[in-house]
Write an enzyme that holds these catalytic residues in place. Structure first.
Site, mmCIF file in Angstrom:
data_model
loop_
_atom_site.group_PDB
_atom_site.id
_atom_site.type_symbol
_atom_site.label_atom_id
_atom_site.label_comp_id
_atom_site.label_asym_id
_atom_site.label_seq_id
_atom_site.Cartn_x
_atom_site.Cartn_y
_atom_site.Cartn_z
ATOM 1 N N ARG A 52 -11.502 -19.401 4.355
ATOM 2 C CA ARG A 52 -10.499 -19.637 5.393
ATOM 3 C C ARG A 52 -11.154 -19.881 6.745
ATOM 4 N NH1 ARG A 52 -5.863 -15.269 3.525
ATOM 5 N NH2 ARG A 52 -5.247 -16.502 1.714
ATOM 6 N N GLU A 78 -2.532 -20.656 -0.423
ATOM 7 C CA GLU A 78 -3.758 -21.274 -0.913
ATOM 8 C C GLU A 78 -3.587 -21.855 -2.313
ATOM 9 O OE1 GLU A 78 -6.419 -19.108 1.199
ATOM 10 O OE2 GLU A 78 -7.971 -19.182 -0.335
ATOM 11 N N HIS A 101 -3.336 -14.662 11.025
ATOM 12 C CA HIS A 101 -2.773 -14.297 9.731
ATOM 13 C C HIS A 101 -3.073 -12.865 9.305
ATOM 14 C CE1 HIS A 101 -1.304 -14.647 5.745
ATOM 15 N NE2 HIS A 101 -2.480 -14.607 5.168
ATOM 16 N N VAL A 144 7.398 6.179 13.045
ATOM 17 C CA VAL A 144 6.491 7.304 13.326
ATOM 18 C C VAL A 144 5.794 7.033 14.651
ATOM 19 C CG1 VAL A 144 4.471 8.582 12.547
ATOM 20 C CG2 VAL A 144 6.165 7.788 10.873
ATOM 21 N N ASN A 190 4.332 -7.154 5.743
ATOM 22 C CA ASN A 190 3.683 -8.450 5.513
ATOM 23 C C ASN A 190 3.477 -8.715 4.030
ATOM 24 O OD1 ASN A 190 3.419 -9.414 8.091
ATOM 25 N ND2 ASN A 190 1.357 -8.590 8.394
ATOM 26 N N HIS A 211 -5.386 -18.223 9.561
ATOM 27 C CA HIS A 211 -5.183 -18.923 8.282
ATOM 28 C C HIS A 211 -5.123 -20.424 8.538
ATOM 29 C CE1 HIS A 211 -3.584 -20.258 4.466
ATOM 30 N NE2 HIS A 211 -3.835 -19.066 3.971
ATOM 31 N N ALA A 216 0.825 -1.206 0.000
ATOM 32 C CA ALA A 216 0.000 0.000 0.000
ATOM 33 C C ALA A 216 0.862 1.260 0.000
ATOM 34 C CB ALA A 216 -0.936 0.000 1.220
ATOM 35 N N GLU A 266 -3.821 -2.976 4.970
ATOM 36 C CA GLU A 266 -4.343 -3.750 6.105
ATOM 37 C C GLU A 266 -4.675 -2.880 7.314
ATOM 38 O OE1 GLU A 266 -1.921 -7.149 7.097
ATOM 39 O OE2 GLU A 266 -3.298 -7.795 8.684
HETATM 40 P P1 ADP Z 1 0.106 -3.435 3.593
HETATM 41 O O1 ADP Z 1 -0.070 -4.819 3.082
HETATM 42 O O2 ADP Z 1 -1.146 -2.821 4.060
HETATM 43 O O3 ADP Z 1 0.902 -2.576 2.664
HETATM 44 P P2 ADP Z 1 2.398 -4.300 5.169
HETATM 45 O O4 ADP Z 1 2.333 -5.097 6.408
HETATM 46 O O5 ADP Z 1 2.876 -4.975 3.943
HETATM 47 O O6 ADP Z 1 0.967 -3.599 4.949
HETATM 48 O O7 ADP Z 1 3.363 -3.038 5.389
HETATM 49 C C1 ADP Z 1 3.224 -2.148 6.463
HETATM 50 C C2 ADP Z 1 4.608 -1.612 6.843
HETATM 51 O O8 ADP Z 1 4.481 -0.506 7.732
HETATM 52 C C3 ADP Z 1 5.485 -2.636 7.535
HETATM 53 O O9 ADP Z 1 6.706 -2.781 6.857
HETATM 54 C C4 ADP Z 1 5.661 -2.050 8.937
HETATM 55 O O10 ADP Z 1 6.902 -2.389 9.523
HETATM 56 C C5 ADP Z 1 5.542 -0.562 8.680
HETATM 57 N N1 ADP Z 1 5.186 0.211 9.881
HETATM 58 C C6 ADP Z 1 4.276 -0.134 10.825
HETATM 59 N N2 ADP Z 1 4.220 0.802 11.788
HETATM 60 C C7 ADP Z 1 5.096 1.771 11.458
HETATM 61 C C8 ADP Z 1 5.513 2.998 12.081
HETATM 62 N N3 ADP Z 1 5.004 3.381 13.241
HETATM 63 N N4 ADP Z 1 6.457 3.757 11.451
HETATM 64 C C9 ADP Z 1 6.999 3.339 10.272
HETATM 65 N N5 ADP Z 1 6.660 2.191 9.665
HETATM 66 C C10 ADP Z 1 5.729 1.406 10.238
#
Ligand code: ADP
Length: 450
Positions: free
Chosen positions: A281, A257, A384, A156, A42, A242, A15, A414
């Site tokens: 699931r 899957e 999951h 952040v 993820n 999952h 995202a 997510e």
């Molecule tokens: P999506 O599938 O929605 O893109 P992901 O889990 O693939 O979500 O990616 C979300 C990312 O945001 C992860 O790499 C996570 O480590 C990062 N993240 C979560 N919290 C923070 C934060 N407070 N500051 C910076 N990065 C963050």
């Protein structure tokens, strides 16, 4: 790291990367901040593919699909609890997202199917590589080509508002200490909270002690950051467990899957099938839990293995058992040989008849299980995906409890709640990151023009 950007994207998963690229291509100067040392969140762990309907790829495979059917399958799979405004935007922009990726040389021209879908609409690369790692590495090439700044190890901690209650920046922790960065817009792309036991059990006490497939940074930071400035949270108790996770080592490996989508069956300890393997699931998990803690075994053959590249990886780290005959496979896996042999024979007959009288499976029946060697993988359910999160509208604007927009705050992926209802369908999370990541980039541009 500069003091000011047009847009701060928090998170480097599908995202965040998509939102940043889209915003940059509209002329904005975004920065991507990632708290972990590793990029991709993820998303890098996603395996099956990206769902979309009415795509040219589908037509090339002689699949005639529709937004309405995609909507209906997702709505049914989500217990009809999905946010319908989000679901409508999602389904109707899915084909555009596939095209947008292709325009960026990210080609998903193979198809598979996931549990709860009625047709082949899970797009994946022709190399059959797992979607997540592929997507992140390809999006990163684009980030590099466009010179979009991306910083790892920057966390952040707080979203800042000005007196007019508009986003004005963020507070971060870096290796060199704490700082404030200013920006008129923020995209929360921080992912879910599957790796945060405290937050999980706050909403779902029954999930105490479950393993998770999530990366350690999936701690729900974005949800807490947004809540602190008044965002509404929805569906926080909707957590996807999952069904097929290999967890006999100290790491939980999700067995995608696609293994079932390409034809694998699931059997219990005596070697008998017990469920429609491509039910949702939620339902497959419930059926495995009913076996009383033994877990279950995926059974497949060479033909199916050749269709799912990830199995090579699972095999290379010792998660797959192999034998030349089904009976030998039963012996090495400690299942009943006679039962497993007749289970596989019955299943092959069901595939030949295209009729699974026993469990009503109607998808993932393109190939039978008779070309050795034969394989098994022991699996059990694990946490999951978190369906809940911040409330947004279809413009990805974050909403308050009174459904007011928080000016300058957008969210995608997510971290958002509502799209999936009470059960996410495989292939919809990657689709969500690209579809709503693009939308967030576009809406930030529009917001900053005002
Ligand atoms: P999506 O599938 O929605 O893109 P992901 O889990 O693939 O979500 O990616 C979300 C990312 O945001 C992860 O790499 C996570 O480590 C990062 N993240 C979560 N919290 C923070 C934060 N407070 N500051 C910076 N990065 C963050």
């Amino acid at each position: 790291l500069q003091d000011n950007y047009d847009l701060i994207v928090i998170g480097s998963g599908g995202a965040g990367l998509t939102a940043a690229i889209q915003a940059h291509e509209l002329g904005l100067k975004p920065v991507i901040l990632e708290k972990m040392s590793k990029i991709g969140g993820n998303t890098t762990r996603a395996s099956s593919g990206m769902n979309a309907a009415e795509t040219d790829v589908q037509l090339n495979h002689h699949i005639v699909d529709s937004f309405e059917e995609f909507y209906a399958d997702t709505f049914k799979g989500g217990g009809q609890q999905n946010n319908q405004e989000l679901l409508k935007y999602f389904t109707e922009h899915s084909a555009l997202a596939i095209d947008w990726l292709a325009d960026h040389q990210i080609v998903l021209d193979e198809l598979t199917i996931t549990g709860g879908m009625s047709t082949m609409r899970t797009h994946r690369p022709s190399s059959m590589a797992p979607i997540g790692g592929f997507l992140v590495s390809e999006l990163l090439k684009q980030v590099a080509t466009e010179n979009i700044p991306l910083y790892t190890d920057v966390k952040v901690n707080e979203l800042m508002l000005n007196d007019a209650h508009q986003i004005s920046g963020v507070k971060v922790t870096t290796a060199n200490g704490d700082r404030e960065l200013t920006a008129k817009a923020v995209v929360l792309a921080t992912g879910g909270f599957g790796a945060n036991q405290a937050l999980l059990t706050k909403y779902r006490a029954d999930l105490k002690g479950y393993n998770t497939t999530n990366q350690p940074g999936a701690t729900g930071d974005g949800i807490e950051l947004a809540q602190a400035i008044g965002a509404k949270l929805v569906d926080m108790d909707q957590v996807q467990v999952h069904p097929t996770v290999q967890q006999d080592t100290d790491h939980a490996y999700l067995i995608g899957e696609a293994v079932r989508g390409e034809g694998a069956i699931l059997v219990n300890q005596s070697g008998a099938r017990f469920v429609n393997e491509l039910d949702t699931r939620k339902n497959v998990t419930a059926a495995i839990d009913e076996l009383g803690g033994t877990g279950a075994w995926l059974i497949f053959d060479r033909g199916i293995r050749d269709r799912v590249k990830a199995v090579e990886f699972y095999d290379s780290i010792g998660l797959v058992k192999t034998a030349d005959t089904v009976a030998d496979l039963a012996t090495t896996t400690k299942l009943d040989a006679a039962t497993l042999t007749s289970t596989v024979a019955n299943w092959n007959q069901a595939v030949a008849d295209q009729n699974d009288a026993e469990f009503g499976r109607s998808t993932g029946m393109d190939r039978d299980i008779q070309h050795g060697p034969f394989y098994s993988i022991h699996i059990a359910p694990a946490v999951h995906y978190t369906m809940g999160g911040v409330a947004i509208n279809h413009l990805t604007q974050v909403l308050t409890a009174q459904d007011q927009v928080i000016n300058g705050l957008f969210a995608a992926g997510e971290v958002v709640g509502g799209l999936h209802g009470n059960n996410r369908i495989g292939g919809n999370s990657i689709a969500e990151t690209v579809i709503f990541g693009r939308q967030a980039g576009q809406q930030v541009f529009k917001y900053l023009q005002q």
